[in-house]
Design a protein around this motif. Structure first.
Motif, PDB file in Angstrom:
ATOM      1  N   TRP A  76       0.831  -1.203   0.000  1.00 55.44           N
ATOM      2  CA  TRP A  76       0.000   0.000   0.000  1.00 55.44           C
ATOM      3  C   TRP A  76       0.866   1.254   0.000  1.00 55.44           C
ATOM      4  O   TRP A  76       0.540   2.247  -0.652  1.00 55.44           O
ATOM      5  CB  TRP A  76      -0.938   0.002   1.204  1.00 55.44           C
ATOM      6  CG  TRP A  76      -1.884  -1.163   1.240  1.00 55.44           C
ATOM      7  CD1 TRP A  76      -2.299  -1.936   0.168  1.00 55.44           C
ATOM      8  CD2 TRP A  76      -2.523  -1.716   2.382  1.00 55.44           C
ATOM      9  NE1 TRP A  76      -3.153  -2.916   0.603  1.00 55.44           N
ATOM     10  CE2 TRP A  76      -3.316  -2.814   1.963  1.00 55.44           C
ATOM     11  CE3 TRP A  76      -2.504  -1.397   3.731  1.00 55.44           C
ATOM     12  CZ2 TRP A  76      -4.081  -3.566   2.840  1.00 55.44           C
ATOM     13  CZ3 TRP A  76      -3.265  -2.154   4.607  1.00 55.44           C
ATOM     14  CH2 TRP A  76      -4.046  -3.220   4.155  1.00 55.44           C
ATOM     15  N   TYR A  77       1.963   1.210   0.728  1.00 54.73           N
ATOM     16  CA  TYR A  77       2.897   2.339   0.771  1.00 54.73           C
ATOM     17  C   TYR A  77       3.474   2.585  -0.622  1.00 54.73           C
ATOM     18  O   TYR A  77       3.496   3.718  -1.113  1.00 54.73           O
ATOM     19  CB  TYR A  77       4.011   2.034   1.779  1.00 54.73           C
ATOM     20  CG  TYR A  77       4.884   3.215   2.130  1.00 54.73           C
ATOM     21  CD1 TYR A  77       4.675   3.921   3.300  1.00 54.73           C
ATOM     22  CD2 TYR A  77       5.933   3.600   1.308  1.00 54.73           C
ATOM     23  CE1 TYR A  77       5.472   5.001   3.647  1.00 54.73           C
ATOM     24  CE2 TYR A  77       6.735   4.676   1.639  1.00 54.73           C
ATOM     25  CZ  TYR A  77       6.501   5.378   2.809  1.00 54.73           C
ATOM     26  OH  TYR A  77       7.296   6.448   3.128  1.00 54.73           O
ATOM     27  N   ALA A  91       0.912   4.024  -2.978  1.00 54.68           N
ATOM     28  CA  ALA A  91       0.678   5.446  -2.704  1.00 54.68           C
ATOM     29  C   ALA A  91       1.802   6.298  -3.286  1.00 54.68           C
ATOM     30  O   ALA A  91       1.549   7.361  -3.864  1.00 54.68           O
ATOM     31  CB  ALA A  91       0.549   5.683  -1.200  1.00 54.68           C
ATOM     32  N   LYS A 107       1.743   9.035  -6.740  1.00 60.77           N
ATOM     33  CA  LYS A 107       2.248  10.412  -6.733  1.00 60.77           C
ATOM     34  C   LYS A 107       3.474  10.574  -7.630  1.00 60.77           C
ATOM     35  O   LYS A 107       4.165  11.584  -7.574  1.00 60.77           O
ATOM     36  CB  LYS A 107       2.590  10.847  -5.302  1.00 60.77           C
ATOM     37  CG  LYS A 107       1.393  10.932  -4.399  1.00 60.77           C
ATOM     38  CD  LYS A 107       0.464  12.047  -4.832  1.00 60.77           C
ATOM     39  CE  LYS A 107      -0.670  12.218  -3.845  1.00 60.77           C
ATOM     40  NZ  LYS A 107      -1.585  13.275  -4.250  1.00 60.77           N
TER      41      LYS A 107
END
Length: 102
Positions: free
Chosen positions: A49-50, A53, A57
């Motif tokens: 998930w990190y 994310a 970006k």
């Protein structure tokens, strides 16, 4: 709680995430399979998930890099120091309860 600014929410969420990572790093006795069986996610999920994310970006992050962020050390090192072989009961529970994306 609607009085919180977006920045406050972000800061508090980040602090809670950092505390979760600290807690998981301290609780090396809790294996990923235990987390999966109980909660449906584990340290590897958090690292995925990190990474997702970061990539959303525009920041490229490898699987190894994101795992090191979550584990606080290279994943292979964590495995060597802390990972144990899953019991037959843990494996059976995982087969029954495993999320569809694992």
């Amino acid at each position: 709680m609607n009085d919180l600014s977006d920045e406050q929410k972000r800061d508090f969420e980040a602090a809670a995430f950092r505390r979760l990572l600290e807690h998981l790093r301290e609780r090396t006795d809790v294996q990923n399979i235990d987390l999966m069986n109980l909660a449906g996610f584990c340290r590897n999920c958090l690292s995925n998930w990190y990474r997702e994310a970061a990539e959303a970006k525009g920041v490229p992050l490898s699987k190894d890099q994101s795992r090191e962020i979550v584990y606080g050390m290279p994943y292979a090192e964590w495995q060597a120091q802390h990972q144990t072989e899953a019991s037959d009961a843990q494996k059976a529970a995982f087969a029954t309860n495993r999320p569809k994306d694992h």
